[in-house]
Design a protein around this motif. Structure first.
Motif, PDB file in Angstrom:
ATOM      1  N   ILE A  29       0.848  -1.180   0.000  1.00 55.65           N
ATOM      2  CA  ILE A  29       0.000   0.000   0.000  1.00 55.65           C
ATOM      3  C   ILE A  29       0.891   1.240   0.000  1.00 55.65           C
ATOM      4  O   ILE A  29       2.064   1.180   0.385  1.00 55.65           O
ATOM      5  CB  ILE A  29      -0.964   0.029   1.197  1.00 55.65           C
ATOM      6  CG1 ILE A  29      -0.220   0.345   2.496  1.00 55.65           C
ATOM      7  CG2 ILE A  29      -1.708  -1.285   1.328  1.00 55.65           C
ATOM      8  CD1 ILE A  29      -1.138   0.609   3.662  1.00 55.65           C
ATOM      9  N   SER A  30       0.347   2.370  -0.446  1.00 58.77           N
ATOM     10  CA  SER A  30       1.132   3.603  -0.483  1.00 58.77           C
ATOM     11  C   SER A  30       0.203   4.803  -0.517  1.00 58.77           C
ATOM     12  O   SER A  30      -1.021   4.671  -0.673  1.00 58.77           O
ATOM     13  CB  SER A  30       2.056   3.627  -1.702  1.00 58.77           C
ATOM     14  OG  SER A  30       1.307   3.855  -2.883  1.00 58.77           O
ATOM     15  N   HIS A  31       0.799   5.989  -0.386  1.00 59.28           N
ATOM     16  CA  HIS A  31       0.053   7.221  -0.527  1.00 59.28           C
ATOM     17  C   HIS A  31      -0.327   7.429  -1.993  1.00 59.28           C
ATOM     18  O   HIS A  31       0.382   6.984  -2.905  1.00 59.28           O
ATOM     19  CB  HIS A  31       0.886   8.414  -0.046  1.00 59.28           C
ATOM     20  CG  HIS A  31       1.202   8.374   1.424  1.00 59.28           C
ATOM     21  ND1 HIS A  31       2.242   7.638   1.956  1.00 59.28           N
ATOM     22  CD2 HIS A  31       0.597   8.984   2.477  1.00 59.28           C
ATOM     23  CE1 HIS A  31       2.271   7.802   3.260  1.00 59.28           C
ATOM     24  NE2 HIS A  31       1.293   8.602   3.612  1.00 59.28           N
ATOM     25  N   LYS A  32      -1.441   8.107  -2.223  1.00 57.52           N
ATOM     26  CA  LYS A  32      -1.888   8.502  -3.557  1.00 57.52           C
ATOM     27  C   LYS A  32      -2.048  10.021  -3.541  1.00 57.52           C
ATOM     28  O   LYS A  32      -2.477  10.595  -2.542  1.00 57.52           O
ATOM     29  CB  LYS A  32      -3.215   7.837  -3.916  1.00 57.52           C
ATOM     30  CG  LYS A  32      -3.226   6.308  -3.774  1.00 57.52           C
ATOM     31  CD  LYS A  32      -2.410   5.651  -4.838  1.00 57.52           C
ATOM     32  CE  LYS A  32      -2.577   4.139  -4.817  1.00 57.52           C
ATOM     33  NZ  LYS A  32      -2.028   3.477  -3.625  1.00 57.52           N
ATOM     34  N   TYR A  33      -1.744  10.701  -4.666  1.00 64.31           N
ATOM     35  CA  TYR A  33      -1.641  12.157  -4.676  1.00 64.31           C
ATOM     36  C   TYR A  33      -2.468  12.801  -5.779  1.00 64.31           C
ATOM     37  O   TYR A  33      -2.710  12.193  -6.831  1.00 64.31           O
ATOM     38  CB  TYR A  33      -0.178  12.579  -4.878  1.00 64.31           C
ATOM     39  CG  TYR A  33       0.766  12.003  -3.868  1.00 64.31           C
ATOM     40  CD1 TYR A  33       1.138  12.716  -2.738  1.00 64.31           C
ATOM     41  CD2 TYR A  33       1.288  10.724  -4.039  1.00 64.31           C
ATOM     42  CE1 TYR A  33       2.009  12.176  -1.800  1.00 64.31           C
ATOM     43  CE2 TYR A  33       2.150  10.177  -3.106  1.00 64.31           C
ATOM     44  CZ  TYR A  33       2.509  10.908  -1.992  1.00 64.31           C
ATOM     45  OH  TYR A  33       3.355  10.359  -1.061  1.00 64.31           O
ATOM     46  N   LYS A  34      -2.860  14.054  -5.510  1.00 61.75           N
ATOM     47  CA  LYS A  34      -3.449  14.911  -6.534  1.00 61.75           C
ATOM     48  C   LYS A  34      -2.456  16.019  -6.863  1.00 61.75           C
ATOM     49  O   LYS A  34      -1.868  16.629  -5.969  1.00 61.75           O
ATOM     50  CB  LYS A  34      -4.755  15.530  -6.046  1.00 61.75           C
ATOM     51  CG  LYS A  34      -6.006  14.751  -6.430  1.00 61.75           C
ATOM     52  CD  LYS A  34      -7.256  15.550  -6.126  1.00 61.75           C
ATOM     53  CE  LYS A  34      -8.505  14.804  -6.600  1.00 61.75           C
ATOM     54  NZ  LYS A  34      -9.735  15.604  -6.341  1.00 61.75           N
ATOM     55  N   LEU A  35      -2.275  16.272  -8.158  1.00 58.30           N
ATOM     56  CA  LEU A  35      -1.413  17.348  -8.633  1.00 58.30           C
ATOM     57  C   LEU A  35      -2.270  18.372  -9.356  1.00 58.30           C
ATOM     58  O   LEU A  35      -3.065  18.017 -10.237  1.00 58.30           O
ATOM     59  CB  LEU A  35      -0.357  16.788  -9.588  1.00 58.30           C
ATOM     60  CG  LEU A  35       0.453  17.809 -10.405  1.00 58.30           C
ATOM     61  CD1 LEU A  35       1.334  18.668  -9.493  1.00 58.30           C
ATOM     62  CD2 LEU A  35       1.289  17.103 -11.461  1.00 58.30           C
ATOM     63  N   HIS A  36      -2.107  19.637  -8.983  1.00 52.00           N
ATOM     64  CA  HIS A  36      -2.853  20.700  -9.649  1.00 52.00           C
ATOM     65  C   HIS A  36      -1.887  21.602 -10.408  1.00 52.00           C
ATOM     66  O   HIS A  36      -0.931  22.131  -9.841  1.00 52.00           O
ATOM     67  CB  HIS A  36      -3.641  21.536  -8.639  1.00 52.00           C
ATOM     68  CG  HIS A  36      -4.365  22.689  -9.272  1.00 52.00           C
ATOM     69  ND1 HIS A  36      -4.034  24.013  -9.030  1.00 52.00           N
ATOM     70  CD2 HIS A  36      -5.385  22.717 -10.165  1.00 52.00           C
ATOM     71  CE1 HIS A  36      -4.822  24.800  -9.734  1.00 52.00           C
ATOM     72  NE2 HIS A  36      -5.654  24.046 -10.419  1.00 52.00           N
ATOM     73  N   LEU A  37      -2.157  21.767 -11.711  1.00 52.69           N
ATOM     74  CA  LEU A  37      -1.379  22.697 -12.545  1.00 52.69           C
ATOM     75  C   LEU A  37      -2.309  23.825 -12.986  1.00 52.69           C
ATOM     76  O   LEU A  37      -3.288  23.574 -13.708  1.00 52.69           O
ATOM     77  CB  LEU A  37      -0.818  21.981 -13.771  1.00 52.69           C
ATOM     78  CG  LEU A  37       0.431  21.122 -13.596  1.00 52.69           C
ATOM     79  CD1 LEU A  37       0.815  20.513 -14.937  1.00 52.69           C
ATOM     80  CD2 LEU A  37       1.589  21.916 -13.028  1.00 52.69           C
ATOM     81  N   PRO A  38      -2.045  25.068 -12.590  1.00 48.25           N
ATOM     82  CA  PRO A  38      -2.931  26.181 -12.951  1.00 48.25           C
ATOM     83  C   PRO A  38      -2.879  26.545 -14.434  1.00 48.25           C
ATOM     84  O   PRO A  38      -3.815  27.166 -14.943  1.00 48.25           O
ATOM     85  CB  PRO A  38      -2.439  27.339 -12.080  1.00 48.25           C
ATOM     86  CG  PRO A  38      -1.046  26.983 -11.693  1.00 48.25           C
ATOM     87  CD  PRO A  38      -0.982  25.497 -11.658  1.00 48.25           C
ATOM     88  N   GLN A  39      -1.812  26.184 -15.141  1.00 49.92           N
ATOM     89  CA  GLN A  39      -1.741  26.476 -16.577  1.00 49.92           C
ATOM     90  C   GLN A  39      -0.839  25.461 -17.272  1.00 49.92           C
ATOM     91  O   GLN A  39      -0.089  24.721 -16.632  1.00 49.92           O
ATOM     92  CB  GLN A  39      -1.222  27.900 -16.819  1.00 49.92           C
ATOM     93  CG  GLN A  39       0.242  28.098 -16.476  1.00 49.92           C
ATOM     94  CD  GLN A  39       0.712  29.527 -16.733  1.00 49.92           C
ATOM     95  OE1 GLN A  39       0.431  30.415 -15.935  1.00 49.92           O
ATOM     96  NE2 GLN A  39       1.405  29.735 -17.854  1.00 49.92           N
ATOM     97  N   ARG A  40      -0.968  25.423 -18.599  1.00 46.57           N
ATOM     98  CA  ARG A  40      -0.155  24.490 -19.384  1.00 46.57           C
ATOM     99  C   ARG A  40       1.321  24.802 -19.193  1.00 46.57           C
ATOM    100  O   ARG A  40       1.726  25.967 -19.190  1.00 46.57           O
ATOM    101  CB  ARG A  40      -0.527  24.574 -20.866  1.00 46.57           C
ATOM    102  CG  ARG A  40       0.341  23.699 -21.781  1.00 46.57           C
ATOM    103  CD  ARG A  40      -0.141  23.780 -23.212  1.00 46.57           C
ATOM    104  NE  ARG A  40      -1.433  23.137 -23.356  1.00 46.57           N
ATOM    105  CZ  ARG A  40      -1.600  21.822 -23.562  1.00 46.57           C
ATOM    106  NH1 ARG A  40      -0.534  21.034 -23.617  1.00 46.57           N
ATOM    107  NH2 ARG A  40      -2.805  21.329 -23.684  1.00 46.57           N
TER     108      ARG A  40
END
Length: 635
Positions: A294-305
């Motif tokens: 098992i491991s951590h899962k992440y969200k990545l947010h990019l505000p622009q290309r």
């Protein structure tokens, strides 16, 4: 910082409750592990492998007997009806779960339903009815053997408290015989290497590779160690490239890849990239009792290309002198998935397939939006290992004043743990970070109210727990148990440490994201086993980039093989309407380590599906290694 008795009592109650919950889950997990081990042992004693189905009533009766059961004809008929043609291993496990001996409480309750006047007595005929229809149903001869020892009064009535005791004595004798049957089956499985290899089927003990285990996944608990076999090394005599085991099969395909020592080293992070905005998060792979990771899962947010570079590598935390760093050799991969309208609809973008020493990375352009980052390790290096622990570390001691204190070695370990669970690396633990720790060690979360109590009793800054506060929290736990380190060991073992305070069953890692045109944001969302999304991403990445070979004589079965850095992964695609059994043979490979732990095994691939066959890495990276694998379709 001073603390009130009331607050200490509140914290103590919470810790005791969590400890009891942890112990209960640990006990349940251990019982399930033993249960399924006995099931496998009994099954392959009668049948050739767990992939083979039970084809008759007689076989069903035999496997139930080998599992320590004493099935009546009525029991066999209940599960083998006129419509039954076969039963598989899962069905067998389900039957064993249902057919359990009656307990004393259940018997007394059954007797009580008949004894409506609460006299404490039942009739002779009523006793026959109960013992031949409840729990592990007895024959009339077996009931008669018990009744001969019983004492009916002149009206033909019996004190059912006495007969219950006699019944349970009979059951104890029966269970002794049953346990001996189970032990014999397990011993045979252990001695017969052929049977041991064949247990890899629909119930193979792998984690997220598309094979379903019948075992439920409780909270992380204490582990037992198992060993893996070493592949043949250089210098072995040369044998034919196609092993004899493949020659009798319907069709096969062979893949050979030769890799030089320490090859495939690429530059992932150019100096110009160090000027880009960066986000970082730590995490950890944890090894479960059944081998699942098992491991951590992440969200990545990019505000622009933007052009981005994403890397993952094992976290090189401060080491206690003389302790080995097992996890630094563990392979780490990060799969990048784009979130569209829903979380369920994730699309694979890419994965970190370039390698520079222990760092794996990917560089490319990503559009604005939300992405999921799913860490993955093959299990080649992070697996159960049989190691002799020569000593048990001391965690606490009493000073000259009689007060409990943490030993120097345990304090150093706690600092390492703090470094690992401090995901954002700011030197403090937020409630979210602390709850990942709590979920792993106790299976529960700390709520806002409990966190407020911690704030009153332990050192915090900006509502986040300091290193000293974390130390004091563990010392309080030791004081709550008057120096008994049992609960502390539960925590340590669930975090991957052994009794010598060596981290052998976990791998902390660090993720770095550089973006040229914007500030990326990353946040840990879950701590869980590999999801179907991750499994699909691994398969798709190999299918998209790997070499495809159709199995000779089986145009609907294709084996894909892909090499990324020091890792080789093979995936099997079954386009047919029927399931297929694939035999995998690595006997000709040299200096190789498979996540399966076996050189020969079998897998079952469902109709219209794709699944991972195996991951392979070099046993010794300083030497050349040869991957030579034959996939054969069963005839």
């Amino acid at each position: 910082m001073a603390s009130s008795p009331e607050n200490n009592a509140s914290l103590s109650v919470q810790k005791v409750t969590r400890s009891e919950s942890s112990q209960a889950k640990k006990s349940q997990h251990a019982e399930e592990a033993i249960f399924y081990m006995n099931c496998r042992a009994a099954y392959v004693t009668v049948l050739k492998s767990s992939l083979e189905n039970i084809k008759s009533k007689e076989q069903l009766s035999l496997v139930l007997q080998q599992a320590g059961g004493n099935p009546s004809q009525e029991t066999v008929n209940k599960y083998w009806t006129s419509q039954t043609t076969t039963l598989n291993f899962d069905d067998f496990c389900t039957i064993l779960k249902k057919e359990k001996p009656a307990t004393k409480t259940e018997l007394l309750k059954a007797f009580g339903k008949i004894d409506t006047d609460n006299t404490g007595y039942i009739l002779h005929d009523e006793l026959y009815k109960i013992l031949t229809t409840r729990g592990e149903k007895m024959t009339r001869d077996e009931v008669s053997a018990i009744i001969k020892q019983a004492d009916f009064n002149c009206n033909g009535k019996l004190d059912y408290n006495k007969i219950t005791s006699l019944y349970l004595k009979f059951c104890e004798l029966y269970m002794t015989t049953s346990e001996q049957c189970c032990k014999t089956a397990r011993d045979k499985l252990e001695v017969d290497s052929r049977l041991r290899q064949q247990q890899f089927g629909s119930q193979a003990e792998t984690s997220s590779e598309g094979i379903t285990l019948p075992v439920s996944k409780p909270s992380p608990r204490i582990s037992r160690k198992t060993d893996h076999k070493q592949a043949p090394t250089k210098g072995d005599s040369k044998t034919p490239s196609r092993p004899s085991s493949a020659q009798s099969c319907k069709g096969s395909t062979s893949t050979t890849i030769s890799v030089c020592a320490s090859s495939n080293r690429n530059t992932i992070e150019p100096d110009t990239m160090k000027e880009w905005p960066c986000a970082q998060s730590k995490g950890c792979f944890y090894l479960e009792d059944d081998g699942e990771i098992i491991s951590h899962k992440y969200k990545l947010h990019l505000p622009q290309r933007s052009t981005v570079c994403i890397t993952i590598k094992p976290l090189n935390i401060r080491q206690v002198e003389g302790k080995p760093c097992h996890w630094l050799s563990v392979d780490t991969v990060l799969y990048i998935l784009k979130e569209n309208e829903t979380q369920e609809n994730l699309q694979l973008v890419s994965f970190t397939d370039q390698q520079n020493k222990e760092t794996f990375g990917w560089r490319g352009e990503l559009g604005s939006g939300i992405y999921w980052l799913l860490p993955f390790t093959t299990g080649c290096r992070l697996k159960k290992a049989k190691a002799q622990i020569t000593r048990e570390a001391k965690l606490v001691y009493r000073g000259e004043d009689g007060e409990l204190a943490l030993t120097k070695e345990f304090r150093a370990t706690l600092l390492d743990i703090f470094e690992t669970i401090d995901l954002d690396g700011n030197g403090l633990l937020s409630l979210e970070e602390y709850n990942f720790f709590e979920l792993r060690t106790s299976g529960e979360k700390c709520d806002e109210e409990a966190w407020a109590v911690c704030k009153e009793n332990f050192d915090m800054k900006k509502n986040e727990l300091t290193r000293q506060g974390f130390m004091d929290l563990n010392l309080m736990e030791a004081n709550d148990r008057e120096g008994d380190p049992t609960d502390l060991w539960v925590t340590l073992l669930s975090l991957g440490y052994n009794k010598a305070l060596e981290m052998t069953e976990a791998c902390p890692f660090v993720i770095d994201i550089y973006a040229e045109k914007c500030k990326p944001r990353i946040k840990a969302m879950y701590l869980e086993a590999g999801s179907w999304q991750l499994n699909r991403a691994v398969c798709k990445s190999v299918v998209n980039k790997g070499e495809a070979k159709v199995v000779d004589g089986c145009e609907n079965v294709t084996v894909y093989t892909y090499k990324a850095g020091r890792r080789i992964t093979s995936v099997i695609e079954n386009k047919s309407e029927n399931k297929v059994i694939i035999h995998v043979n690595n006997e000709q490979s040299k200096n190789c380590l498979s996540n399966r732990g076996l050189t020969v095994f079998a897998v079952e691939v469902a109709p219209k599906s794709t699944m991972i066959s195996q991951h392979v890495m070099p046993l010794n990276e300083q030497e050349e290694w040869l991957y030579n694998c034959v996939h054969s379709v069963d005839s």
